[in-house]
Design a protein around this motif. Structure first.
Motif, PDB file in Angstrom:
ATOM      1  N   HIS A   1      -5.579   9.564  -0.648  1.00 18.28           N
ATOM      2  CA  HIS A   1      -5.882   8.215  -1.096  1.00 18.28           C
ATOM      3  C   HIS A   1      -4.613   7.362  -1.140  1.00 18.28           C
ATOM      4  O   HIS A   1      -3.522   7.857  -0.850  1.00 18.28           O
ATOM      5  CB  HIS A   1      -6.541   8.255  -2.484  1.00 18.28           C
ATOM      6  CG  HIS A   1      -7.734   9.128  -2.549  1.00 18.28           C
ATOM      7  ND1 HIS A   1      -7.778  10.283  -3.304  1.00 18.28           N
ATOM      8  CD2 HIS A   1      -8.934   9.048  -1.917  1.00 18.28           C
ATOM      9  CE1 HIS A   1      -8.959  10.867  -3.158  1.00 18.28           C
ATOM     10  NE2 HIS A   1      -9.675  10.135  -2.319  1.00 18.28           N
ATOM     11  N   SER A   2      -4.786   6.111  -1.517  1.00 14.90           N
ATOM     12  CA  SER A   2      -3.666   5.182  -1.640  1.00 14.90           C
ATOM     13  C   SER A   2      -3.841   4.350  -2.899  1.00 14.90           C
ATOM     14  O   SER A   2      -4.944   4.261  -3.461  1.00 14.90           O
ATOM     15  CB  SER A   2      -3.586   4.257  -0.420  1.00 14.90           C
ATOM     16  OG  SER A   2      -3.377   4.992   0.765  1.00 14.90           O
ATOM     17  N   PHE A   3      -2.755   3.726  -3.343  1.00 13.85           N
ATOM     18  CA  PHE A   3      -2.864   2.716  -4.388  1.00 13.85           C
ATOM     19  C   PHE A   3      -2.066   1.496  -3.944  1.00 13.85           C
ATOM     20  O   PHE A   3      -1.298   1.544  -2.984  1.00 13.85           O
ATOM     21  CB  PHE A   3      -2.390   3.251  -5.751  1.00 13.85           C
ATOM     22  CG  PHE A   3      -0.942   3.615  -5.821  1.00 13.85           C
ATOM     23  CD1 PHE A   3       0.036   2.651  -6.068  1.00 13.85           C
ATOM     24  CD2 PHE A   3      -0.535   4.940  -5.684  1.00 13.85           C
ATOM     25  CE1 PHE A   3       1.374   2.980  -6.150  1.00 13.85           C
ATOM     26  CE2 PHE A   3       0.801   5.280  -5.762  1.00 13.85           C
ATOM     27  CZ  PHE A   3       1.766   4.303  -5.997  1.00 13.85           C
TER      28      PHE A   3
ATOM     29  N   ARG B   1       0.859  -1.196   0.000  1.00 11.69           N
ATOM     30  CA  ARG B   1       0.000   0.000   0.000  1.00 11.69           C
ATOM     31  C   ARG B   1       0.885   1.232   0.000  1.00 11.69           C
ATOM     32  O   ARG B   1       1.786   1.373   0.821  1.00 11.69           O
ATOM     33  CB  ARG B   1      -0.897   0.005   1.238  1.00 11.69           C
ATOM     34  CG  ARG B   1      -1.741   1.266   1.403  1.00 11.69           C
ATOM     35  CD  ARG B   1      -2.521   1.201   2.717  1.00 11.69           C
ATOM     36  NE  ARG B   1      -3.273   2.423   2.950  1.00 11.69           N
ATOM     37  CZ  ARG B   1      -2.775   3.507   3.549  1.00 11.69           C
ATOM     38  NH1 ARG B   1      -1.515   3.496   3.985  1.00 11.69           N
ATOM     39  NH2 ARG B   1      -3.518   4.581   3.722  1.00 11.69           N
TER      40      ARG B   1
ATOM     41  N   THR C   1      -1.111   3.355 -12.378  1.00 16.29           N
ATOM     42  CA  THR C   1      -2.135   3.238 -11.344  1.00 16.29           C
ATOM     43  C   THR C   1      -2.808   4.603 -11.191  1.00 16.29           C
ATOM     44  O   THR C   1      -2.527   5.527 -11.945  1.00 16.29           O
ATOM     45  CB  THR C   1      -1.513   2.757 -10.016  1.00 16.29           C
ATOM     46  OG1 THR C   1      -2.561   2.487  -9.080  1.00 16.29           O
ATOM     47  CG2 THR C   1      -0.555   3.792  -9.450  1.00 16.29           C
TER      48      THR C   1
ATOM     49  N   CYS D   1      -5.762   7.166  -8.420  1.00 19.12           N
ATOM     50  CA  CYS D   1      -6.526   7.312  -7.183  1.00 19.12           C
ATOM     51  C   CYS D   1      -7.856   7.982  -7.501  1.00 19.12           C
ATOM     52  O   CYS D   1      -8.141   8.316  -8.654  1.00 19.12           O
ATOM     53  CB  CYS D   1      -5.735   8.098  -6.140  1.00 19.12           C
ATOM     54  SG  CYS D   1      -5.412   9.816  -6.571  1.00 19.12           S
ATOM     55  N   GLU D   2      -8.653   8.202  -6.478  1.00 18.60           N
ATOM     56  CA  GLU D   2     -10.022   8.679  -6.683  1.00 18.60           C
ATOM     57  C   GLU D   2     -10.128  10.152  -7.046  1.00 18.60           C
ATOM     58  O   GLU D   2     -11.221  10.648  -7.271  1.00 18.60           O
ATOM     59  CB  GLU D   2     -10.853   8.408  -5.419  1.00 18.60           C
ATOM     60  CG  GLU D   2     -11.091   6.931  -5.119  1.00 18.60           C
ATOM     61  CD  GLU D   2      -9.997   6.333  -4.251  1.00 18.60           C
ATOM     62  OE1 GLU D   2      -8.852   6.820  -4.309  1.00 18.60           O
ATOM     63  OE2 GLU D   2     -10.295   5.372  -3.520  1.00 18.60           O
ATOM     64  N   CYS D   3      -9.043  10.887  -7.110  1.00 14.97           N
ATOM     65  CA  CYS D   3      -9.095  12.357  -7.273  1.00 14.97           C
ATOM     66  C   CYS D   3      -9.837  12.891  -8.520  1.00 14.97           C
ATOM     67  O   CYS D   3     -10.565  13.864  -8.384  1.00 14.97           O
ATOM     68  CB  CYS D   3      -7.700  12.938  -7.192  1.00 14.97           C
ATOM     69  SG  CYS D   3      -7.100  13.041  -5.483  1.00 14.97           S
TER      70      CYS D   3
ATOM     71  N   ALA E   1      -0.991   7.972  -2.013  1.00 12.60           N
ATOM     72  CA  ALA E   1      -0.925   8.710  -3.273  1.00 12.60           C
ATOM     73  C   ALA E   1      -0.454  10.142  -3.030  1.00 12.60           C
ATOM     74  O   ALA E   1      -0.446  10.638  -1.899  1.00 12.60           O
ATOM     75  CB  ALA E   1      -2.289   8.711  -3.959  1.00 12.60           C
TER      76      ALA E   1
END
Length: 295
Positions: free
Chosen positions: A215-217, A207, A237, A239-241, A210
């Motif tokens: 968030h994380s990836f 983990r 990859t 993130c939700e941004c 980001a």
């Protein structure tokens, strides 16, 4: 600026094709300007948000370059070298890496203090840097022993020095072959633009927080294990941004190479040379590309 293209085509075409040649002193400033123009143009894909965070190149650099168009001189506080590439893959590339001038005991600056520029065209490698202000300029050497192209003081014979391989090209482009001649000053990649936050293991994956800080990836733990075997990979990859990231695994951790819209980052990944593999685990299929091993 059309003068740059004319001179670059005349001088560099034989070298790109691997033919020995000489770069005369009167052409060296023009060739360095052409290399800087090419890098500045490539970095225009960075968004205004990215540039304000230190990614891409700030508007002041473009303004300074434009002001030199009549004098045909590179940016102030610049150094450049020219070498030969002998790798099988990666026949063209443009890399710009933010740099910091590091002194023990002094915190890393909030913004880059210089930029490394690396161009690969066929058999030709152009590598250099410029400092954001002359006050930061220190003497610099280049590990591969490439002949110095700028500042110019004599004709440059090509090829000379040790050739650049697929593996050493990655280190070169990351600014890892630049050495300060002034102790204890060091020239290093600017950490916020090259290193990801501390990662952790979770449910059989790695983990990573980001860049947005919210968030994380995740990536498979198998890639972490491959690093210990000297095998490195690139993957995309997000993130939700939403933001997308181009990530490379390297011996000292994972590093991001680009951030932006999904389409642009996916194209950068597609343009990378390397064998694509798929890693299957309990959560699905993870695609990545094998990169050359570090020397």
């Amino acid at each position: 600026m059309s003068q740059l293209e004319v001179v670059a085509q005349r001088v560099l075409t034989p070298l790109i094709l691997g033919k020995s040649g000489t770069i005369a002193p009167e052409d060296q400033s023009v060739i360095v300007m052409w290399a800087q123009k090419t890098a500045l143009t490539a970095m225009l894909i960075s968004s205004e948000e990215q540039r304000s965070a230190g990614y891409g190149l700030p508007p002041t650099v473009y303004k300074a370059f434009h002001q030199r168009r009549d004098r045909m001189r590179p940016l102030d506080a610049s150094r450049f070298w020219v070498g030969r590439y002998e790798g099988m893959a990666r026949r063209s590339a443009v890399h710009v890496t933010p740099l910091a001038v590091r002194i023990p005991g002094i915190p890393e600056p909030n913004t880059p203090q210089g930029y490394a520029i690396t161009l690969l065209l066929g058999a030709l490698v152009l590598h250099g840097l410029f400092f954001t202000t002359s006050a930061l300029e220190v003497g610099v050497t280049m590990d591969l022993g490439m002949p110095q192209l700028w500042p110019a003081d004599a004709p440059v014979q090509w090829p000379e020095g040790r050739p650049c391989t697929e593996a050493s090209f990655l280190r070169l482009a990351a600014g890892k072959m630049l050495q300060s001649t002034v102790a204890p000053v060091e020239i290093r990649a600017w950490t916020p633009a090259t290193s990801l936050p501390q990662s952790a293991f979770m449910d059989g994956k790695v983990r990573v927080p980001a860049l947005c800080g919210e968030h994380s990836f995740f990536y498979p733990i198998a890639l972490f294990e491959e690093v210990r075997r000297g095998k490195f990979y690139a993957f995309v990859t997000g993130c939700e941004c939403p933001r997308s990231y181009l990530i490379h695994t390297e011996s000292d951790g994972v590093h991001y190479k680009a951030v932006g819209a999904a389409d642009g980052i996916s194209q950068m990944y597609e343009d990378l040379d390397g064998e694509e593999i798929c890693i299957r685990d309990g959560t699905g299929v993870f695609s990545c590309k094998r990169l050359p091993a570090e020397p």
